[in-house]
Design an enzyme around this catalytic site. Sequence first.
Site, PDB file in Angstrom:
ATOM      1  N   GLY A  94       0.805  -1.210   0.000  1.00 34.60           N
ATOM      2  CA  GLY A  94       0.000   0.000   0.000  1.00 34.60           C
ATOM      3  C   GLY A  94       0.834   1.254   0.000  1.00 34.60           C
ATOM      4  O   GLY A  94       2.066   1.204   0.038  1.00 34.60           O
ATOM      5  N   ASP A 104      -7.703   9.010  16.018  1.00 30.89           N
ATOM      6  CA  ASP A 104      -8.261   8.455  14.783  1.00 30.89           C
ATOM      7  C   ASP A 104      -8.742   7.023  15.019  1.00 30.89           C
ATOM      8  O   ASP A 104      -8.405   6.110  14.259  1.00 30.89           O
ATOM      9  CB  ASP A 104      -7.206   8.497  13.669  1.00 30.89           C
ATOM     10  CG  ASP A 104      -7.845   8.420  12.273  1.00 30.89           C
ATOM     11  OD1 ASP A 104      -9.070   8.648  12.171  1.00 30.89           O
ATOM     12  OD2 ASP A 104      -7.130   8.116  11.298  1.00 30.89           O
TER      13      ASP A 104
END
Length: 954
Positions: A639, A756
């Site tokens: 990724g 988060d």
Amino acid sequence: MSVRIGVLFVLLFIFIHVLLTSAQNRDIVYLQALMDNLHNTPPNWVGSDPCVEKWDGISCIESRVTSITLSSIGLSGELSGDIGQLSELQTLDLSYNKDLTGSLTPDIGSLKKLSNLILVGCGFNGPLPETLGSLTQLGYLALNSNGFTGPIPPSIGKLSKLYWLDLADNKLSGPIPVSKGPTPGLDQLVNIKHFHFGKNKLSGEIPPRLFSSKMSLKHVLFEENQLTGTVPLTLGLVQNLEVLRLDRNLFSGEVPSNINNLTSLNQLYLSNNNFEGPLPNLTGMKILNYLDMSNNSFQPSEIPPWLSSLQSLTTLMMQDTGLIGEVPVDLFSIPQIETVVLRNNQLNGTLDFGDSYSNHLHFIDMTNNLISGYTERSRYSADLILISNPICRESDTTASYCDLPIDSNSSYSTPQNNCNPETTCTSDQVSSPNCKCSYPYTGTLTFRAPSFSNLGNSTIYTSLQSSMMVSFQSNHLPVDSLSLSQPTKNSDKYLEINLAVFPSGGERFNRSGISQIGFILSNQTYKPPHSFGPYFFLGHNYDFFADATKRKGKSIGIGVTIGVVVGGCVLVLLLIIAGIYAFREKGRAERATKKNSPFASWDPDKGGGDCPQLKGARSFTYEELKTCTNNFAITANIGSGGYGMVYRGTLRNGQLVAVKRAQLRSTQGGLEFKTEIELLSRVHHKNVVGLVGFCFDEGEQMLVYEFIVNGTLKDSLSGRSGIRLDWMRRLKIILGAARGLQYLHDLADPPIIHRDVKTTNILLDERLNAKVADFGLSKPLGDADRTHVTTQVKGTMGYMDPEYYMTQQLTEKSDVYSFGIVMLELITARNPIEKGKYIVREVKEAMDREKDLYNLREVLDPIIGLTHELQGLERFVDIALRCVEDTGNQRPRMNEVVKEIESIMELAGFNPNAESASASESYEGKSKGSGHPYLNESLFSYSGGLLDSNLEAK
């Protein structure tokens, strides 16, 4: 011969030293010794006599130093034991220098004439020394907003002249000390007026001996500690008490009946405890302004009639207190009433304010009751909330009271004084209320118990500004004007107001002016209007002094004594000074080099002072990571993000890792990277993804994490991973994630706010144990900001705390909100925002607490709805909805969430401490590796990383 010359030089040097220390100013030597441990001292701290030469921040009487006041000038370093040699010192104020660190030296107890010890908002830590009890002349002791740990020294009880004691906002623990036999205690402070102990970790019961009728206490502040047991009856003997805060503790039992004797009380906070029994009768408190009894376990009762007799009441907070029946009309006719919050009770009937309700009424919150009707009045214009009442649930009403109101915080800012603004101000200048461009001194005024709650009333700020200007002018301070802005109630129910003070006679303050202003505020010389209650000020460093050049040397002037020394001795002394100067300059150069290249002198094989202080993480060379990722092959890439690429790798010992490799354009400074990996290397918990190591080699910055094989919780909920999660497995996963967050909040050093929390940042290992991941947006809570971090808003929409979004004040309760969204996502398998619908609203609208499973089968994920009985689901939904309350103070802490989930699991017949089974053995499906969890914003992003909290706070 050479030996004789050497001895002669030594004797001459000793002679010079004796002459200097016996001169008019005997304290110069000790100030010079202090300077050796301090940095950024005032540039005019040179010469032989600080009294004659008027060193900034130094006051003298008959050539002896009696006062040191140095607020907000950026002092750093540690306070050495040499301070104890300034035997005539009466005032020591080093407030608002957050880089002053280390422990408070026991030698402070040698200052027998000290009357004011003020170290507000610094970075001191460690235990408070017992020698504080030797300061027999001390009247004012303010050590709040530091990082002090350990118990309160019982010796403080010997300070018979003490009238102000502020130890709030530290990490103090243990019981409250009281006298026993020869051992002193705080009960001996009969002249004390202020007990400020809020926001610590004090535990145990409040000893009945602490209070007596002899005391003249005005403020008793114990909020947000870990105090237990019952409140002692002796508290009712303190007749002069004006403010009492016992909220956010673990008190139990009944509120003492004689609390009604506190007839001088203005503010009473009893919320967020475990009080039981009947509501206390407060009929005698005729001048009570602010009453908060929310979130307790009182016996169900109707709203007591004596409430309407409290004619001075401005604010009534009684949410979740077991209230039943109808709301009496005369409750709203109290003359000064501004705010009424009665949410989460069982109030019913038709709500009616009557015709004589108060003109000050501006906010009423009746959320989650049984109100079936509302009699509207044409004059009424205040905010009213009736969400989750039958009147809103059982009709298609579009009335404003069935929706959330606009944020109630005020945007007030001091207006200009009918003047013509300056045409241009430079980027770092500010236009004052008198339209003059200048460099103001700024900070935050925090009021711990204001008597009002309507922040939109500009009159109160005008009175505050006027009284402050009068105080500054009467103390002959160089102040032209001041500005107040952005009044906000924070999660502690403190009122915070930004303050900017503008200089007169020029565009900048000098150090003397800053210290004078700081002292007026730090030692409470300034008294605000009574309605604002107790306060403290946290000033910012003032970076705009005209003399930007720092002091280059620390030479000791020789004054008139040089005339008694032969010319040869002068030459020797100069050579010695030159040598010392060169040595120190070399040290400064080396420190500057280390700052720019912190790993320059680090030999990883030998270690040393320059290497990061790592705990469990190791340093990798570029070649090692190149090898383990097959030269960063495309096939190893799993990724990418804004920071660069993530690669899967295998270390020599066979361990799978994920390697985050920053792009060159996104790398942060070496010092910041070093500090960041030091912080992350301290995070060790089975439910938090571990940092294996890092690479700072050949211009590369890489972080190496353990590889988590089963991807994200989001993958499993969506079906992408092929893993089917039943009710038991989901409870196990959410408990692990909760424990990981609790560790970050309560046990990590320093505490960390994740910022988060979401299902894509909760990973599942080979046994489906949850691990909290991705610290790219995380914030540590340093010593100076243990309650919140003021920072630009970042996070993921749908999971973001609305209070943080509106105030930019990030707290641990922001993580709790996000975790509540994760809990709802866990049972519904829906995105937080899906087709314009918000998961919180969807669950609340579908809920019916009177029906099985709260009538939520339509919104539940079918996978868990079909496989098992969902024992404990209702309690699971209850705690999830508590987590997503609108304001942080209504939400539980993560340790409470953990305990509740454990209890739910036990209720459902599951062992909360059992290990999860192997995914390959007992779980349907197989991980497909669709993407990888390490792909969100990374630690390498400086603007969003762990190290920008101080920058954003400025």
